[in-house]
Structure formats: C-alpha cells, structure tokens
Write a protein that holds these residues in place. Structure first.
Motif, PDB file in Angstrom:
ATOM      1  N   ARG A  76       0.815  -1.212   0.000  1.00 56.53           N
ATOM      2  CA  ARG A  76       0.000   0.000   0.000  1.00 56.53           C
ATOM      3  C   ARG A  76       0.848   1.261   0.000  1.00 56.53           C
ATOM      4  NH1 ARG A  76       0.615  -1.605   5.161  1.00 56.53           N
ATOM      5  NH2 ARG A  76       1.183   0.020   6.675  1.00 56.53           N
ATOM      6  N   ALA A  77       2.064   1.156   0.544  1.00 57.45           N
ATOM      7  CA  ALA A  77       2.901   2.342   0.710  1.00 57.45           C
ATOM      8  C   ALA A  77       3.375   2.904  -0.619  1.00 57.45           C
ATOM      9  CB  ALA A  77       4.099   2.014   1.597  1.00 57.45           C
ATOM     10  N   GLU A  91       0.781   5.309  -1.828  1.00 58.51           N
ATOM     11  CA  GLU A  91       0.614   6.409  -0.878  1.00 58.51           C
ATOM     12  C   GLU A  91       1.759   7.416  -0.964  1.00 58.51           C
ATOM     13  OE1 GLU A  91       0.345   4.449   2.851  1.00 58.51           O
ATOM     14  OE2 GLU A  91      -1.715   3.713   2.546  1.00 58.51           O
ATOM     15  N   VAL A  92       2.954   6.917  -1.201  1.00 58.49           N
ATOM     16  CA  VAL A  92       4.139   7.780  -1.214  1.00 58.49           C
ATOM     17  C   VAL A  92       4.303   8.519  -2.538  1.00 58.49           C
ATOM     18  CG1 VAL A  92       6.680   7.674  -1.260  1.00 58.49           C
ATOM     19  CG2 VAL A  92       5.403   6.505   0.548  1.00 58.49           C
ATOM     20  N   HIS A 138       9.083  12.289   1.129  1.00 58.46           N
ATOM     21  CA  HIS A 138       9.187  11.068   1.919  1.00 58.46           C
ATOM     22  C   HIS A 138      10.652  10.623   2.036  1.00 58.46           C
ATOM     23  CE1 HIS A 138       7.951   7.187   3.585  1.00 58.46           C
ATOM     24  NE2 HIS A 138       8.835   6.624   2.774  1.00 58.46           N
TER      25      HIS A 138
END
Length: 425
Positions: free
Chosen positions: A226-227, A230-231, A238
């Motif tokens: 999922r990251a 999202e990033v 980030h």
C-alpha cells in the motif's frame, strides 16, 4: 534420449549445460525473445548475490572464472540510519569472505552462451508453453507441438509446467512488494562503497543497494504494498524524511519512482515436484523463496548439482532420479525458505539494533575462539555448501549449547557469591 527444459533463465540454462555434459539431447524452450539481442524483453530483476553454493555449481562445469569476472565482492552490510554515522557489519568473523553482486541479466547471458555452445543443446526462443501431456510427453506451444522423453520445468515461480502437473500448490505472498531505482555513478566513480551491501533499515520497510560493474548501484525498495501508491505524490519529501542521504544520490527520483513497476514477493510450495518419473519441476518452479538471504539462484543451482548426482547414482534412470531429487532437496528448500523469511525481519529491523550488533560481535568472537566448532548461520548459509537443513540443525544445537554454557556459568557465579557471603560471616 531427448530432454525438454522449459525456461531459459538461470537454472534452465545451467541445467542444459549439465545435461549436455551427460550426453543428452536437450531442447531449451523460452517464451521470451533472445535477451541477448538489443531491445529484447528483460524482466524486473533484483541484483543477485552469488555465494559459495552458486560458485560450486559453476565451478563444476568450468564457468566460475568467467562469471566471477563480472561480479563485485561485498564483504558486509553497510547500515544507513536516518541520522548518525554509517555502520559496517562484516559478514564473516575475519572480514575476508564475501558474497558477490552480479546482474541477473549478465549472468543469464553468460549461461545462455554456455548452453548454446554445448553439444546437443538447441535453444528455441519465442515459444510460449500452452499445454503439456505428462503421460505422452507432448508439449504444445503457441508455435506448434513437440515431444520429449523427459520434461523439466525451470520456468520460475509462475511456472506454466507446474500448472499442468496434478499437485498440491500453495503460494504465500508477502504483504510487501519491491520497486527498483538506480544510483548513478558520480564523475565515473561509485557514489557509495562498492565493497558492501547497503541497507536502509526502517522497521517495517527497507531499501538495499548493490553495486554494478558500470559503477552504478541497483537500489530495491521493499515496502508494504500500500505504501508505494501512498508515497508517490510526495516521494521526494518522503525520501528526505526517511532516506535523507539518498536524495542527492538519485537525481531522477521524482521521475523514476512512478515509472518503475512494483514487483511481487512470495514463497511457492508444492508437492510432488515430479510426476511419473517423466515430468518434473526444478528451481523456483518447485520452491520459489523470498530474496532476503540472497539464496534464490544459489539454491536453484544446487538443485541442478543434486539432479546431476542423482542421475549418476541411478545410472541415468529418470524414473528413480527425479523422486530421489525431491526426497533429498525438499528438506533443504523448506529450510532456506524459512531462513529467508527470518532474514527479512533481520535486515529491515534488527540490523540497526545495538543488541543485534552485540550478538553478532559475540558470534564473531566465538568463531575466532572456536574455529570450526562455532560458525554463525550466515556463514554456514553463504560461505559453505553444508545442506540448508543441516545448517538449521547445527545452529539450533549451537544455540542450545551456548544457552547451557551460560546457565552453567551463571550457576557457578551464583555459587561462588554464596560461598563468599558465607565466609564473610
């Protein structure tokens, strides 16, 4: 006898070389076009770490020197904290042993060249397997049909051959995926120390970087799936917060991050690996593992060596050799699959811990004091050819022995203190 090997990746090519040496007629089928030709398809690839097991397999057919000429030795891990100094952690107790970074594509090209040059081997590219009859040995490709006395599936974790054998199959996918980035050379030189595998451990995620002969580094992000999405909108911010020293090293980060795909990681388990002594799986097709011990290719190459040994012992009787291969290799592939998963936790989290560093220092000290008696798990896996299952048993025995010695020492100290107190009265 005609043997069909499906999949011209690392294990398939090495297997063709070994079988040709035994005098078999081998046809190597590959769905891709020839990857040695410019513009041909290349799969997503994590750089490989070739160590003792892979080198042993290459040495047996005279390829070690050629392959290792393009490899870069890494003698330890270089830990990159969010802040603070770098921390180099040697792989071996004396700092001399190394795993070797090599491009998967370069190694595949070398093995393809060797297979192509071997007497009795024919390589057919652009042949996608669509059907297989284990009873008759008939193979169906999108280009036509063929027949073989023995069929070996070396077509990787997503094996099509495996799909045509009636077996129990279980695939455990990690919640983590991977994405690659590149650290370019700076003024023609490495931007980081090329003698180490670089790790940015961050708890539930990490990044690693391995050196390449062209002075670049291949970086691989191992994040929860999922990251990645999202990033993406805030990737530079980030990295500035989580991997601050990487920002100046990857000047095209904002462009490369969304462009490069996310790969899947998982463990494949199936039973049986063969059917009727005629069709069998080998390498990742039978037992794919996650890459965190750097043993995927090494393990597949060991399969080839063991199959060669089984053929020798059975006088070339495939109906006996293939079940024997599974009997001997399954305990070892199960063991390295478990150790690879454990090493993921170690790499992404424990390597940054003072307790972990203290334990590794103690292990190296014990190896100095007890040479050949106490050997760390990492050294047994990476710098020996001791079967993986025996490695696990030996490490467990060592830990029990250490725990027992520590208990005796503490008991002795307690008894001495008690005696001293009585005398003081």
């Amino acid at each position: 006898m005609h043997v069909a090997v499906v999949g011209a990746g690392l294990t398939g090519c090495l297997l063709a070389c070994y079988l040709a040496r035994r005098g078999y007629e081998v046809t190597l089928y590959e769905r891709r076009p020839d990857p040695r030709q410019g513009g041909a398809e290349r799969g997503r690839s994590i750089n490989l770490a070739i160590s003792a097991r892979g080198r042993d397999a290459l040495r047996r057919i005279g390829l070690e020197e050629k392959v290792m000429a393009g490899a870069l030795p890494m003698r330890g891990r270089m830990i990159h904290p969010v802040d603070g100094p770098l921390d180099f952690q040697s792989y071996s107790h004396d700092g001399t042993a190394a795993i070797n970074s090599i491009s998967r594509a370069a190694l595949n090209d070398t093995l393809l060249d060797a297979a192509e040059a071997a007497s009795g081997v024919k390589i057919l590219f652009g042949h996608r397997l669509t059907g297989l009859d284990p009873e008759t040995g008939e193979l169906t490709f999108d280009t036509g049909t063929a027949k073989a006395d023995v069929i070996l599936g070396a077509d990787g974790a997503a094996s099509v051959v495996r799909g045509h054998i009636k077996l129990d199959e279980h695939v455990d996918l990690l919640d983590h995926g991977y994405k690659e980035l590149t650290i370019p050379a700076v003024d023609g030189e490495f931007a980081l120390d090329p003698g180490a595998l670089h790790i940015w451990p961050r708890g539930d995620s990490m990044m690693i970087a391995l050196p390449n002969p062209d002075r670049t580094f291949t970086c691989t992000l191992f994040w929860p799936k999922r990251a990645f999405a999202e990033v993406e909108p805030v990737v530079v911010e980030h990295f500035r917060a989580v991997y601050p020293d990487v920002i100046p090293l990857v000047p095209d980060l904002a462009e490369a991050y969304p462009r490069n795909p996310v790969g899947t990681l998982g463990t494949v388990r199936c039973t049986p690996w063969q059917r009727g002594g005629r069709v069998a799986l080998i390498g990742d097709a039978a037992h794919a593992i996650v890459p965190f011990y750097g043993q995927g290719a090494n393990c597949g190459f060991e399969d080839v060596v063991e199959l060669d040994r089984c053929l020798e012992e059975t006088g070339g009787d495939w109906a006996r050799a293939l079940p024997l291969l599974e009997e001997r290799r399954r305990p070892n592939t199960d063991a390295i699959a478990a150790m690879a998963l454990n090493n993921f936790v170690e790499m992404r989290d424990k390597v940054a811990s003072p307790v972990f560093r203290a334990v590794r220092t103690l292990e190296h000290r014990l190896e100095d004091l007890l040479p050949g008696v106490y050997v760390s798990e990492y050294e047994l896996v990476s710098f020996s050819t001791l079967p993986y299952a025996r490695v696990r048993r030996r490490v467990r025995w060592q830990r029990r022995a250490l725990a027992g010695a520590a208990a005796l020492l503490l008991t002795g100290i307690a008894a001495s203190l008690a005696t001293a107190r009585r005398r003081a009265r």
